[in-house]
Design an enzyme around this catalytic site. Structure first.
Site, mmCIF file in Angstrom:
data_model
loop_
_atom_site.group_PDB
_atom_site.id
_atom_site.type_symbol
_atom_site.label_atom_id
_atom_site.label_comp_id
_atom_site.label_asym_id
_atom_site.label_seq_id
_atom_site.Cartn_x
_atom_site.Cartn_y
_atom_site.Cartn_z
ATOM 1 N N CYS A 1 0.739 -1.071 -0.151
ATOM 2 C CA CYS A 1 -0.126 0.080 -0.149
ATOM 3 C C CYS A 1 0.803 1.070 0.049
ATOM 4 C CB CYS A 1 -1.196 -0.308 1.247
ATOM 5 S SG CYS A 1 -2.126 -1.530 1.146
ATOM 6 N N HIS B 1 -3.468 7.047 3.571
ATOM 7 C CA HIS B 1 -3.977 5.673 2.918
ATOM 8 C C HIS B 1 -5.200 5.178 3.423
ATOM 9 C CE1 HIS B 1 -3.918 1.674 1.537
ATOM 10 N NE2 HIS B 1 -3.855 1.043 2.844
ATOM 11 N N ASN C 1 -10.388 0.065 0.553
ATOM 12 C CA ASN C 1 -8.780 0.182 0.462
ATOM 13 C C ASN C 1 -8.415 -0.526 -0.871
ATOM 14 O OD1 ASN C 1 -6.000 -0.476 0.713
ATOM 15 N ND2 ASN C 1 -6.215 -1.272 2.530
#
Length: 347
Positions: free
Chosen positions: A126, A266, A296
């Protein structure tokens, strides 16, 4: 959590960079929490309260990471007033490449009709987009390239166990892109902090599919080709790593929290962002959050959010912006810069 065992504190700074164009691609299929209620033992209330996610996008068979990344790249090029021939380098951040090789970047190069420029993937889970963003910034700052295309593209629906309610509710598919160029103001700087701690690799990983444990019918039967996560540990590591990375980035820049106009974190879990806000005493309205729509999307989270923040005028010329992320590895990264539109900052 100590991000560095070394007492050495290098100053991570680069000359000014300009984001001359951004773009996104989101699949049209929407999977809501109510849809998930029919698939696993969960509820909309349970998912919303624990994650802040209401829906996510799911790619179809033809919407590969390279296809989505190429569409995002073309929009970024259009917004920048550039053509694919203007690009000097393509860097793609992805954990779900089209193929092990060639790289997803090579597929994107071909799909958008770019020249035979260097094109490669980077894998930091990520945190991948921030790693790629920092690398691209180094390259344009050195004068080795004028325009670098950075893409985050993911098809996480292919690595999620859709019978596991603890993980399948979290993830979605999509792509975001940004084109980076060197700035003209020699007094402006970009500051960053990136790092990794491989001792936490088992908190978030896919056991099978690499050369260590190749895919076999038995491994697939045991679902070793799907994402495995130790949720509580990931939650704590995420907060700790993003907090310390952001503070180090501020220190490198000689800035304070009060200087920041917008933080793009994030988009993993709203509770993580809320905890970060509380720890740093930063008003929640300084965080740009869109996870309720997309979930996500790993390395695509930040470029998607960056694009939406720009087109919604949440980010304006002269604003101090921070991008901050964490990912499997574990990895982390943060970048601080003064935002300039192409009109006010392009070389």
């Amino acid at each position: 959590m100590n991000l560095s065992k070394s007492t050495k504190e290098p100053l991570y700074q680069l000359p000014e960079i300009v984001i001359v164009g951004t773009g996104t691609y989101l699949p049209s299929k929407i999977l809501t929490n109510y849809d998930l209620e029919k698939m696993v033992d969960t509820t909309d209330q349970w998912i919303t309260e624990r994650t802040g996610i209401k829906e996510r996008r799911i790619a179809n068979e033809k919407e590969t990471p390279s296809e989505m990344g190429a569409e995002a790249a073309l929009i970024a090029l259009q917004n920048a007033g550039l053509t694919p021939e203007d690009l000097d380098l393509i860097i793609v951040a992805t954990t779900t490449p089209d193929t092990i090789f060639p790289s997803t970047a090579c597929y994107i190069q071909q799909k958008i009709g770019a020249r035979t420029i260097p094109s490669f993937d980077i894998q930091a889970a990520c945190s991948g987009f921030i790693y790629a963003f920092v690398l691209a910034s180094h390259i344009v700052s050195s004068g080795s390239a004028r325009y670098v295309l950075v893409v985050g593209a993911e098809k996480l629906s292919t690595i999620v166990d859709w019978t596991d309610r603890n993980t399948c509710v979290l993830f979605g598919d999509g792509a975001g892109a940004a084109i980076i160029a060197a700035g003209q103001d020699k007094n402006k700087r970009l500051s960053f902090n990136i790092g990794a701690d491989g001792s936490h690799w088992q908190t978030l990983y896919i056991p099978a599919g690499g050369s260590k444990l190749p895919l076999t019918p038995q491994n697939i039967h045991h679902k070793l080709h799907y994402l495995h996560m130790v949720g509580k540990k990931v939650f704590k590591l995420a907060i700790d790593s993003m907090e310390q990375s952001l503070l180090r980035c501020l220190k490198n820049a000689g800035r304070s929290l009060e200087d920041i106009a917008c933080i793009i974190p994030h988009q993993a879990n709203l509770r993580i962002i809320e905890a970060l806000s509380q720890r740093l005493h930063i008003p929640s309205e300084k965080f740009f959050v869109n996870m309720e729509k997309y979930g996500n999307t790993s390395s695509a989270c930040i470029p998607i959010a960056l694009h939406e923040a720009i087109i919604s005028n949440r980010i304006k010329d002269g604003d101090i912006i921070v991008l901050v992320s964490f990912g499997a590895g574990i990895t982390w990264g943060s970048v601080l810069f003064e935002y300039k539109s192409k009109k006010n900052g392009e070389t």
